[in-house]
Design a protein around this motif. Structure first.
Motif, PDB file in Angstrom:
ATOM      1  N   VAL A  26       0.871  -1.172   0.000  1.00  0.00           N
ATOM      2  CA  VAL A  26       0.000   0.000   0.000  1.00  0.00           C
ATOM      3  C   VAL A  26       0.910   1.224   0.000  1.00  0.00           C
ATOM      4  N   ALA A  27       0.790   2.059  -1.025  1.00  0.00           N
ATOM      5  CA  ALA A  27       1.701   3.194  -1.182  1.00  0.00           C
ATOM      6  C   ALA A  27       1.018   4.504  -0.817  1.00  0.00           C
ATOM      7  N   PHE A  28       1.712   5.307  -0.016  1.00  0.00           N
ATOM      8  CA  PHE A  28       1.225   6.632   0.391  1.00  0.00           C
ATOM      9  C   PHE A  28       1.910   7.692  -0.458  1.00  0.00           C
ATOM     10  N   SER A  37       4.398  11.803   6.560  1.00  0.00           N
ATOM     11  CA  SER A  37       5.153  11.115   7.617  1.00  0.00           C
ATOM     12  C   SER A  37       4.339  11.013   8.902  1.00  0.00           C
ATOM     13  N   SER A  38       3.606  12.053   9.228  1.00  0.00           N
ATOM     14  CA  SER A  38       2.811  12.061  10.462  1.00  0.00           C
ATOM     15  C   SER A  38       1.728  10.993  10.438  1.00  0.00           C
ATOM     16  N   ILE A  39       1.055  10.813   9.312  1.00  0.00           N
ATOM     17  CA  ILE A  39      -0.008   9.822   9.248  1.00  0.00           C
ATOM     18  C   ILE A  39       0.569   8.403   9.258  1.00  0.00           C
ATOM     19  N   GLY A 141      -8.074  13.081   3.481  1.00  0.00           N
ATOM     20  CA  GLY A 141      -7.857  14.506   3.725  1.00  0.00           C
ATOM     21  C   GLY A 141      -7.194  14.700   5.070  1.00  0.00           C
ATOM     22  N   THR A 142      -6.013  15.297   5.089  1.00  0.00           N
ATOM     23  CA  THR A 142      -5.264  15.491   6.331  1.00  0.00           C
ATOM     24  C   THR A 142      -5.589  16.850   6.963  1.00  0.00           C
ATOM     25  N   LYS A 143      -5.093  17.029   8.191  1.00  0.00           N
ATOM     26  CA  LYS A 143      -5.199  18.304   8.920  1.00  0.00           C
ATOM     27  C   LYS A 143      -6.652  18.664   9.249  1.00  0.00           C
ATOM     28  N   LEU A 144      -7.438  17.641   9.569  1.00  0.00           N
ATOM     29  CA  LEU A 144      -8.843  17.834   9.932  1.00  0.00           C
ATOM     30  C   LEU A 144      -8.995  18.760  11.133  1.00  0.00           C
ATOM     31  N   ASP A 145      -8.046  18.706  12.068  1.00  0.00           N
ATOM     32  CA  ASP A 145      -8.136  19.528  13.281  1.00  0.00           C
ATOM     33  C   ASP A 145      -8.092  21.023  12.982  1.00  0.00           C
ATOM     34  N   LYS A 146      -7.572  21.394  11.811  1.00  0.00           N
ATOM     35  CA  LYS A 146      -7.476  22.807  11.443  1.00  0.00           C
ATOM     36  C   LYS A 146      -8.678  23.286  10.639  1.00  0.00           C
ATOM     37  N   LEU A 147      -9.665  22.404  10.528  1.00  0.00           N
ATOM     38  CA  LEU A 147     -10.863  22.720   9.745  1.00  0.00           C
ATOM     39  C   LEU A 147     -12.042  22.953  10.692  1.00  0.00           C
ATOM     40  N   SER A 175      -7.013  13.609  11.328  1.00  0.00           N
ATOM     41  CA  SER A 175      -6.130  14.553  12.008  1.00  0.00           C
ATOM     42  C   SER A 175      -4.992  13.809  12.696  1.00  0.00           C
ATOM     43  N   ALA A 176      -3.754  14.179  12.374  1.00  0.00           N
ATOM     44  CA  ALA A 176      -2.594  13.609  13.052  1.00  0.00           C
ATOM     45  C   ALA A 176      -2.476  14.159  14.476  1.00  0.00           C
ATOM     46  N   MET A 177      -3.007  15.348  14.698  1.00  0.00           N
ATOM     47  CA  MET A 177      -2.916  15.976  16.022  1.00  0.00           C
ATOM     48  C   MET A 177      -3.842  15.285  17.023  1.00  0.00           C
ATOM     49  N   THR A 178      -5.105  15.073  16.646  1.00  0.00           N
ATOM     50  CA  THR A 178      -6.087  14.486  17.556  1.00  0.00           C
ATOM     51  C   THR A 178      -6.305  13.002  17.321  1.00  0.00           C
TER      52      THR A 178
END
Length: 198
Positions: A26-28, A37-39, A141-147, A175-178
């Motif tokens: 599985v390729a990212f 990298s965070s995910i 979709g990344t960075k959900l916490d900023k939305l 979200s990688a943060m939450t």
């Protein structure tokens, strides 16, 4: 599904350097600043498995990670970073293209886009490329916490329309943060690749 084990296997730029374990891959892939990298670190529950850099565009190799002894997670070079030369961009593009065309074990792509913004022309081109070669693709979709919460549905609609996704094609906001929706990402990324009881 639980990720119990994740280990770095090797980095490569050519086919003869790819690992020959015969495991499904599985390729990212995504833009250089999308949080790839965070995910990967969150999915594997390893804080430093994939190197996180404050400088986008640092991943220049195809990095292979063994997941649960039953699959490979493949970290591809990020694209679209404006501050590198055209020559470097072309070289990275060749590395990605060679992997897509030459890896016999590739089963799925995870295309990462920034949940806050309309996908870029590079994102659209990458998805079109996967479709041309009839590859299975999951959009995250990344960075959900900023939305803002009331913007989630609107932004998903924009992403779907820009990428031309069919109603049955999934888009997962994460979200990688939450770590919101982390388990859903893991289950969907490895569905049909790793056993459900993992």
């Amino acid at each position: 599904m639980r990720i119990k084990q994740a280990e770095f296997v090797t980095s490569a730029v050519k086919k003869h350097q790819y690992p020959e374990l015969g495991l499904p891959e599985v390729a990212f892939v995504g833009r250089s600043n999308v949080g790839k990298s965070s995910i990967i670190n969150a999915i594997t529950n390893r804080r430093k498995l994939a190197k996180v850099s404050n400088t986008p565009g640092r991943t220049r190799l195809v990095n292979f990670f063994n997941i649960n002894g039953g699959a490979m997670l493949v970290d591809l070079p990020g694209y679209g970073y404006a501050k590198i030369s055209k020559t470097e961009q072309a070289a990275w593009g060749k590395i990605i293209e060679d992997y897509i065309l030459q890896s016999p074990f590739l089963k799925r792509f995870v295309l990462l886009v920034d949940a806050r913004h309309k996908p870029t022309a590079d994102d659209v081109a990458m998805l079109d490329y996967f479709r041309y070669y009839q590859k299975d693709v999951l959009v995250v979709g990344t960075k959900l916490d900023k939305l803002k919460r009331n913007d989630i549905r609107k932004n998903e609609k924009i992403i779907r329309e820009t990428l031309g996704l069919a109603p049955e094609e999934k888009v997962i906001f994460y979200s990688a943060m939450t770590r919101e929706n982390l388990q859903q990402v893991i289950d969907t990324v490895f569905a049909g690749i790793l056993p459900e009881d993992e």
